[in-house]
Design an enzyme around this catalytic site. Sequence first.
Site, mmCIF file in Angstrom:
data_model
loop_
_atom_site.group_PDB
_atom_site.id
_atom_site.type_symbol
_atom_site.label_atom_id
_atom_site.label_comp_id
_atom_site.label_asym_id
_atom_site.label_seq_id
_atom_site.Cartn_x
_atom_site.Cartn_y
_atom_site.Cartn_z
ATOM 1 N N HIS A 127 0.851 -1.310 0.047
ATOM 2 C CA HIS A 127 0.023 0.032 -0.061
ATOM 3 C C HIS A 127 0.891 1.294 -0.004
ATOM 4 O O HIS A 127 2.202 1.050 0.274
ATOM 5 C CB HIS A 127 -0.996 0.054 1.084
ATOM 6 C CG HIS A 127 -0.498 0.318 2.448
ATOM 7 N ND1 HIS A 127 -0.063 -0.662 3.283
ATOM 8 C CD2 HIS A 127 -0.193 1.346 3.194
ATOM 9 C CE1 HIS A 127 0.535 -0.228 4.357
ATOM 10 N NE2 HIS A 127 0.323 1.217 4.107
ATOM 11 N N TYR A 135 4.149 1.959 14.395
ATOM 12 C CA TYR A 135 4.223 3.067 13.381
ATOM 13 C C TYR A 135 3.697 4.305 13.829
ATOM 14 O O TYR A 135 2.699 4.376 14.167
ATOM 15 C CB TYR A 135 4.019 2.445 11.879
ATOM 16 C CG TYR A 135 2.606 1.964 11.723
ATOM 17 C CD1 TYR A 135 1.493 2.838 11.213
ATOM 18 C CD2 TYR A 135 2.160 0.637 12.128
ATOM 19 C CE1 TYR A 135 0.138 2.361 11.043
ATOM 20 C CE2 TYR A 135 0.770 0.384 12.051
ATOM 21 C CZ TYR A 135 -0.102 1.109 11.579
ATOM 22 O OH TYR A 135 -1.546 0.930 11.342
#
Length: 151
Positions: A51, A119
């Site tokens: 992605h 993240y």
Amino acid sequence: MIEGVKVKRLTKYCDDRGFFAELVRDDEHLLEHFGQASVSMSYPGVIKAFHYHNEQDDLWYFPSGNAQVVLHDLRPNSKTAGITDVYYMGEENPILLLIPKGVAHGYRVLGGKPATIIYFTTKSYNRKSPDEKRLAWDDPSINFDWTTKHR
């Protein structure tokens, strides 16, 4: 290395209680703006790819387990457009990886234990209008071979 990608080696401060490490500080200027922090766990052999984002940068860290991280530069005006890069991250190689907007990214969990990723993104996730474009893990335009080579 793909243009705009940054790697930061982490310093661990160890004692008889465990360890401490700073992941990211505002004075390092890794993220132009902080939006969200998230955590995810994936089982051995899982591939989560690909992605990319048009509006946000990602900053990845694997505190447990190990992963093969694959980046592919989709930015048409980048000096590294069309380049694929591979990073090995996790317990055995504690690094932070800045992934700029426009760079497709994904990972495969290596070894026999799950991998955890933490993240950070420059924008928060918007459920009504997600900044997340998907490509198949085996997309022919990237043409990445995920198999481990035995010698």
